[in-house]
Design a protein around this motif. Structure first.
Motif, PDB file in Angstrom:
ATOM      1  N   GLU A 247       0.832  -1.220   0.000  1.00  0.00           N
ATOM      2  CA  GLU A 247       0.000   0.000   0.000  1.00  0.00           C
ATOM      3  C   GLU A 247       0.860   1.260   0.000  1.00  0.00           C
ATOM      4  O   GLU A 247       0.546   2.212  -0.712  1.00  0.00           O
ATOM      5  CB  GLU A 247      -0.935   0.044   1.215  1.00  0.00           C
ATOM      6  CG  GLU A 247      -1.748   1.343   1.211  1.00  0.00           C
ATOM      7  CD  GLU A 247      -2.729   1.503   2.340  1.00  0.00           C
ATOM      8  OE1 GLU A 247      -2.791   0.675   3.238  1.00  0.00           O
ATOM      9  OE2 GLU A 247      -3.453   2.530   2.292  1.00  0.00           O
TER      10      GLU A 247
ATOM     11  N   ASP B 152      -0.588  -5.432   2.755  1.00  0.00           N
ATOM     12  CA  ASP B 152      -1.024  -4.270   3.537  1.00  0.00           C
ATOM     13  C   ASP B 152      -0.282  -4.333   4.868  1.00  0.00           C
ATOM     14  O   ASP B 152      -0.540  -5.215   5.688  1.00  0.00           O
ATOM     15  CB  ASP B 152      -2.545  -4.299   3.758  1.00  0.00           C
ATOM     16  CG  ASP B 152      -3.046  -2.961   4.278  1.00  0.00           C
ATOM     17  OD1 ASP B 152      -2.254  -2.224   4.890  1.00  0.00           O
ATOM     18  OD2 ASP B 152      -4.243  -2.661   4.078  1.00  0.00           O
TER      19      ASP B 152
ATOM     20  N   ASP C 223      -3.428  -2.746   8.193  1.00  0.00           N
ATOM     21  CA  ASP C 223      -4.819  -2.552   7.774  1.00  0.00           C
ATOM     22  C   ASP C 223      -5.616  -2.145   9.006  1.00  0.00           C
ATOM     23  O   ASP C 223      -5.596  -2.840  10.024  1.00  0.00           O
ATOM     24  CB  ASP C 223      -5.375  -3.864   7.181  1.00  0.00           C
ATOM     25  CG  ASP C 223      -6.795  -3.658   6.700  1.00  0.00           C
ATOM     26  OD1 ASP C 223      -7.025  -2.712   5.923  1.00  0.00           O
ATOM     27  OD2 ASP C 223      -7.684  -4.429   7.116  1.00  0.00           O
TER      28      ASP C 223
ATOM     29  N   TRP D 192      -4.589  -4.943  -1.707  1.00  0.00           N
ATOM     30  CA  TRP D 192      -3.924  -5.362  -0.459  1.00  0.00           C
ATOM     31  C   TRP D 192      -4.903  -5.552   0.687  1.00  0.00           C
ATOM     32  O   TRP D 192      -4.589  -6.231   1.656  1.00  0.00           O
ATOM     33  CB  TRP D 192      -2.823  -4.376  -0.077  1.00  0.00           C
ATOM     34  CG  TRP D 192      -3.223  -2.935  -0.220  1.00  0.00           C
ATOM     35  CD1 TRP D 192      -3.939  -2.205   0.671  1.00  0.00           C
ATOM     36  CD2 TRP D 192      -2.938  -2.076  -1.330  1.00  0.00           C
ATOM     37  NE1 TRP D 192      -4.125  -0.936   0.178  1.00  0.00           N
ATOM     38  CE2 TRP D 192      -3.515  -0.818  -1.037  1.00  0.00           C
ATOM     39  CE3 TRP D 192      -2.254  -2.242  -2.541  1.00  0.00           C
ATOM     40  CZ2 TRP D 192      -3.429   0.258  -1.909  1.00  0.00           C
ATOM     41  CZ3 TRP D 192      -2.180  -1.160  -3.409  1.00  0.00           C
ATOM     42  CH2 TRP D 192      -2.755   0.068  -3.095  1.00  0.00           C
ATOM     43  N   ASP D 193      -6.109  -4.939   0.600  1.00  0.00           N
ATOM     44  CA  ASP D 193      -7.122  -5.166   1.633  1.00  0.00           C
ATOM     45  C   ASP D 193      -7.726  -6.569   1.510  1.00  0.00           C
ATOM     46  O   ASP D 193      -8.182  -7.140   2.495  1.00  0.00           O
ATOM     47  CB  ASP D 193      -8.283  -4.163   1.496  1.00  0.00           C
ATOM     48  CG  ASP D 193      -7.863  -2.720   1.666  1.00  0.00           C
ATOM     49  OD1 ASP D 193      -7.132  -2.426   2.625  1.00  0.00           O
ATOM     50  OD2 ASP D 193      -8.273  -1.881   0.832  1.00  0.00           O
TER      51      ASP D 193
HETATM   52 CA    CA Z   1      -6.121  -1.561   4.190  1.00  0.00          CA
END
Ligand code: CA
Ligand code: IPD
Ligand code: CA
Ligand code: CA
Length: 265
Positions: A69, A86, A89, A213-214
């Motif tokens: 990210e 990530d 997060d 990436w989430d």
């Molecule tokens: Ca995230």
């Protein structure tokens, strides 16, 4: 369970970055915070965690590409393998002292996610999955929940804030879903929301405007836990359309139908 060498590499990297995140979480008032856009925070902790993950993963698998990210895509000499990461997060939770945040690491081979790790250092919950080998929470096999009726279901969602995303659309969707389910939640760390669906804590989850990436590790986690995943149009372009609906087969189908109905209104 016997963990593969690949998962060992991913877990070791997540634990190492997790140690520094946990330290920073305890001293969050001293962290340097900047804004990437409205309500889009980034801290020194996000950057440090990404650097650690990149260094550890590169050391173990030289040549793989890296999509993070904070640093974007850095191509490797091996075009068929890319880490999708990530480093933190749930930055907003982290900044508020809310222990609902995670590191998410996925490995993409060609167009397929083959392994995923989602790790919450605050409570040391470690979710792992490898393609075809199931999903695990702290080494115990996990499965999506079996509930079949929306009226019994607890659903998690993400929502647009401060001008990001389509608030009018979300309001319609929220209103329609909320009327039909036992509970609706917004926890604020999409990777963990997905892991919690895989572990059967939430019956379903939907969110729009997510980034690869989430979702990358979580998508594999849910499938390996026996769940179903689609984008918000009902297709399988979650990363491309930046949206996701997931749950067991019935819940994924029911939430998709409700969102479609909400958008026809
Ligand atoms: Ca995230
Ligand atoms: C955010 C979280 C949040 C979701 C946002 C994401 P970040 O990730 O996953 O739950 O609603 O869309 O951007 O920025 O904290 O890594
Ligand atoms: Ca962010
Ligand atoms: Ca992040």
């Amino acid at each position: 369970m016997l963990r593969s060498a690949l998962l060992n590499v991913m877990v070791a990297a997540a634990r190492k970055a997790g140690r520094t995140l946990k330290r920073d979480f305890g001293e969050v008032e001293h962290l340097q915070v900047s804004l990437k856009g409205p309500a889009n925070f980034v801290t020194a902790a996000d950057r440090k965690a990404e650097e650690t993950l990149k260094a550890e993963l590169e050391k173990a698998r030289p040549g793989y590409g890296f999509l993070g990210e904070e640093g974007g895509l850095q191509a490797g000499s091996d075009p068929s393998h890319t880490w999708i990461v990530d480093p933190l997060d749930g930055t907003t939770n982290f900044l508020h002292g809310i222990p609902q945040f995670a590191i998410s690491i996925a490995l993409q081979r060609d167009d397929t996610i083959v392994a995923g790790v989602i790790y919450n250092p605050a409570n040391e919950e470690l979710f792992i999955a490898e393609r075809g080998k199931g999903a695990f929470l702290n080494d115990q096999r996990i499965r999506v929940a079996g509930r079949q009726r929306l009226a019994d279901a607890v659903i998690c969602c993400g929502l647009p804030h401060l001008g990001r995303g389509d608030l009018a659309q979300f309001r319609k969707e929220f209103a329609v879903v909320q009327e039909r389910v036992a509970g609706l939640r917004r926890f604020g760390a999409a990777a963990l929301d997905l892991a919690w669906v895989a572990a059967g804590r939430f019956d379903a989850f939907w969110e729009r405007n997510l980034s690869p990436w989430d979702m990358a590790a979580g998508i594999l986690m849910i499938r390996e836990a026996g769940g179903y995943v689609s984008d918000c149009e009902g297709g399988d372009q979650m990363l491309g359309r930046k949206s996701i609906i997931c749950g067991n087969e019935t819940m994924q189908r029911e939430i998709l139908a409700l969102l479609k109905a909400a958008n026809r209104e």
